[in-house]
Design a protein around this motif. Structure first.
Motif, short mmCIF file in Angstrom:
data_model
loop_
_atom_site.label_atom_id
_atom_site.label_comp_id
_atom_site.label_asym_id
_atom_site.label_seq_id
_atom_site.Cartn_x
_atom_site.Cartn_y
_atom_site.Cartn_z
N ASN A 58 0.64 -1.43 0.19
CA ASN A 58 -0.29 0.02 -0.11
C ASN A 58 0.78 1.11 -0.43
O ASN A 58 0.86 2.09 -0.74
N GLU A 59 1.98 1.19 0.59
CA GLU A 59 2.60 1.95 1.00
C GLU A 59 3.20 2.36 -0.44
O GLU A 59 3.30 4.06 -0.91
N ILE A 60 4.32 1.52 -1.38
CA ILE A 60 4.42 1.48 -2.24
C ILE A 60 3.71 2.18 -3.57
O ILE A 60 4.12 3.18 -4.53
N THR A 61 1.91 1.80 -3.63
CA THR A 61 1.04 1.96 -4.23
C THR A 61 1.27 3.87 -4.51
O THR A 61 1.10 4.36 -5.15
N ILE A 62 0.58 4.02 -3.29
CA ILE A 62 0.23 5.41 -2.82
C ILE A 62 1.47 6.60 -3.05
O ILE A 62 1.58 7.63 -4.08
N THR A 63 2.83 5.62 -2.68
CA THR A 63 4.64 6.76 -3.59
C THR A 63 4.66 6.71 -4.63
O THR A 63 4.14 7.90 -5.51
N LEU A 64 4.21 5.94 -5.38
CA LEU A 64 4.12 5.19 -6.89
C LEU A 64 2.81 6.34 -7.76
O LEU A 64 3.69 7.66 -8.70
N VAL A 65 1.89 6.27 -6.86
CA VAL A 65 1.04 7.83 -7.89
C VAL A 65 0.85 9.05 -6.81
O VAL A 65 1.20 10.03 -8.05
N LYS A 66 2.17 9.61 -6.19
CA LYS A 66 2.80 10.55 -5.97
C LYS A 66 3.85 10.95 -6.78
O LYS A 66 3.89 12.35 -7.21
N LYS A 67 4.40 10.45 -7.20
CA LYS A 67 5.36 10.62 -8.28
C LYS A 67 5.14 10.50 -9.46
O LYS A 67 5.56 11.18 -10.24
N VAL A 68 3.72 9.90 -10.12
CA VAL A 68 3.03 9.47 -11.32
C VAL A 68 2.68 11.23 -11.42
O VAL A 68 2.62 12.39 -12.35
N GLN A 69 1.59 11.57 -9.85
CA GLN A 69 0.99 13.16 -10.32
C GLN A 69 2.65 13.99 -10.27
O GLN A 69 2.26 14.67 -11.45
N ALA A 70 3.44 14.30 -9.88
CA ALA A 70 4.67 14.77 -9.91
C ALA A 70 5.26 14.92 -11.23
O ALA A 70 5.57 15.86 -11.29
N ASP A 71 5.28 13.31 -11.80
CA ASP A 71 5.94 14.03 -13.28
C ASP A 71 4.73 14.70 -13.92
O ASP A 71 5.49 15.24 -14.87
N PHE A 72 4.22 14.26 -14.23
CA PHE A 72 2.79 14.81 -15.23
C PHE A 72 2.74 16.97 -14.68
O PHE A 72 2.55 16.99 -15.07
N ARG A 73 3.38 17.15 -13.42
CA ARG A 73 3.00 18.52 -13.04
C ARG A 73 4.76 19.14 -13.73
O ARG A 73 3.95 20.11 -14.41
N ARG A 74 5.60 18.28 -13.64
CA ARG A 74 6.85 18.35 -14.03
C ARG A 74 6.44 18.17 -15.46
O ARG A 74 7.73 19.62 -16.13
N TYR A 75 6.71 17.94 -15.77
CA TYR A 75 7.02 17.62 -17.35
C TYR A 75 5.43 18.10 -18.49
O TYR A 75 4.87 17.89 -19.53
N SER A 76 4.62 18.46 -17.98
CA SER A 76 3.57 19.90 -18.46
C SER A 76 3.21 19.90 -19.43
O SER A 76 2.20 20.18 -20.61
N THR A 106 -6.17 11.24 -2.37
CA THR A 106 -4.73 11.32 -2.98
C THR A 106 -5.43 11.62 -3.97
O THR A 106 -4.66 13.29 -4.89
N LEU A 107 -5.62 10.82 -5.70
CA LEU A 107 -6.63 11.40 -6.08
C LEU A 107 -7.70 12.48 -6.80
O LEU A 107 -7.66 12.64 -7.95
N LYS A 108 -8.09 12.87 -5.82
CA LYS A 108 -8.58 13.63 -5.68
C LYS A 108 -8.95 14.56 -6.71
O LYS A 108 -9.88 15.01 -7.29
N LYS A 109 -7.77 15.41 -6.72
CA LYS A 109 -7.96 17.10 -7.29
C LYS A 109 -6.70 16.80 -8.79
O LYS A 109 -6.66 17.84 -9.10
N GLU A 110 -6.94 15.27 -8.59
CA GLU A 110 -5.89 15.88 -10.21
C GLU A 110 -6.62 16.01 -11.47
O GLU A 110 -7.85 15.33 -12.03
N LYS A 111 -6.01 16.66 -12.01
CA LYS A 111 -6.34 17.12 -13.31
C LYS A 111 -5.17 17.13 -14.24
O LYS A 111 -5.43 17.25 -15.15
N ASN A 112 -4.55 16.67 -14.28
CA ASN A 112 -3.14 16.46 -15.26
C ASN A 112 -3.12 15.30 -16.78
O ASN A 112 -3.06 14.77 -17.22
N PHE A 113 -4.48 13.86 -15.73
CA PHE A 113 -4.13 12.40 -16.34
C PHE A 113 -5.30 11.46 -15.48
O PHE A 113 -6.29 13.12 -14.28
N VAL A 114 -6.30 11.23 -16.02
CA VAL A 114 -7.29 10.33 -15.82
C VAL A 114 -6.97 9.07 -15.64
O VAL A 114 -6.57 8.30 -16.22
N PRO A 115 -7.24 9.45 -13.72
CA PRO A 115 -6.62 7.16 -13.03
C PRO A 115 -7.75 6.73 -13.57
O PRO A 115 -8.77 6.87 -14.23
N SER A 116 -6.39 4.92 -13.70
CA SER A 116 -7.97 3.80 -13.94
C SER A 116 -6.98 2.90 -13.36
O SER A 116 -5.79 3.19 -13.16
#
Length: 242
Positions: A58-76, A106-116
């Motif tokens: 669970n910790e690995i997955t949430i960490t991964l989600v946050k890093k994906v969010q950071a990637d999409f923000r950084r390379y928007s 964690t994903l509630k306000k995500e705007k840069n990609f569509v989670p699935s």
């Protein structure tokens, strides 16, 4: 080592493109890699099962989600349209209400990609009612939930009846028979036919050859994923111009 790896933030996302039939990038699957202190990468086959047993998944997955969010923000600036981003969830995670709550938050306000989300059929659900309720909660947030490794595991196609899923990912073992075994390819045809009758998305993974692409285009599936297009890569190496 897993606990220390979590504390040292060593788990990172790699991305494999998911393409439409006209070779346009529509989404990515997020695949975890363990980046060791020497810079080498460990594939999930070496540690995911132990991570589940030790309950650090669970910790690995949430960490991964946050890093994906950071990637999409950084390379928007690298892309001009939203794509879907598919995260893998285990049966254990689907049955964990607290984890699903945290994932949604964690994903509630995500705007840069569509989670699935993709759930594997290779693991056994202990509580179908709870799993069904949590899947429905994800869908109520607007997230698609698809069955990964379809036809290879415990649930068979009963999962479609139990969970009201949005799509199916056809395992590489079925793709490999294209042009090789005309008898076994009928199983693939049956999966495609069933998914179409249910009106759900079809993703073929593990696609490696032009012959396989031609077959899948002929059968008008929705998405194609595999080395034919790209191996999993860091975010900076994704090509959003396709």
């Amino acid at each position: 080592m897993l606990v220390v790896g979590c504390k040292k933030n060593e788990f990172i996302p790699y991305y494999q493109p998911i393409m439409s039939l006209d070779d346009k990038l529509q989404g990515v699957e997020v695949l975890v890699r363990w980046k060791l202190s020497d810079g080498s990468l460990l594939l999930p086959a070496y540690f995911i099962e132990v991570a589940e047993q030790m309950e650090v998944i669970n910790e690995i997955t949430i960490t991964l989600v946050k890093k994906v969010q950071a990637d999409f923000r950084r390379y928007s600036s690298n892309y001009n349209r939203k794509v879907f981003c598919a995260f893998n969830l285990t049966a254990q995670q689907i049955e964990n209400k607290s984890f699903i709550n945290l994932l949604i938050l964690t994903l509630k306000k995500e705007k840069n990609f569509v989670p699935s989300f993709e759930i594997t059929e290779r693991q056994h659900f202990n509580n179908l009612a709870l799993a069904k309720a949590n899947i429905r909660r994800l869908q109520e947030q607007g997230y698609q939930v698809k069955l990964d490794d379809a036809g290879t595991g415990y649930g068979g196609f009963s999962y479609f009846m139990d969970f009201n899923l949005d799509g199916v990912k056809i395992d590489k073992m079925f793709i490999d028979v294209i042009g090789v075994d005309d008898v076994k390819v009928e199983v693939l045809n049956s999966i495609i036919m069933m998914a179409k009758r249910l009106g759900i998305d079809i993703v073929a993974e593990g696609v490696e050859t032009q012959q396989q692409v031609d077959f899948l285009r002929k059968h008008n599936i929705d998405y194609i994923q595999g080395y034919y297009y790209s191996k999993p890569v860091p975010f900076k190496d994704l090509n959003f111009d396709n």
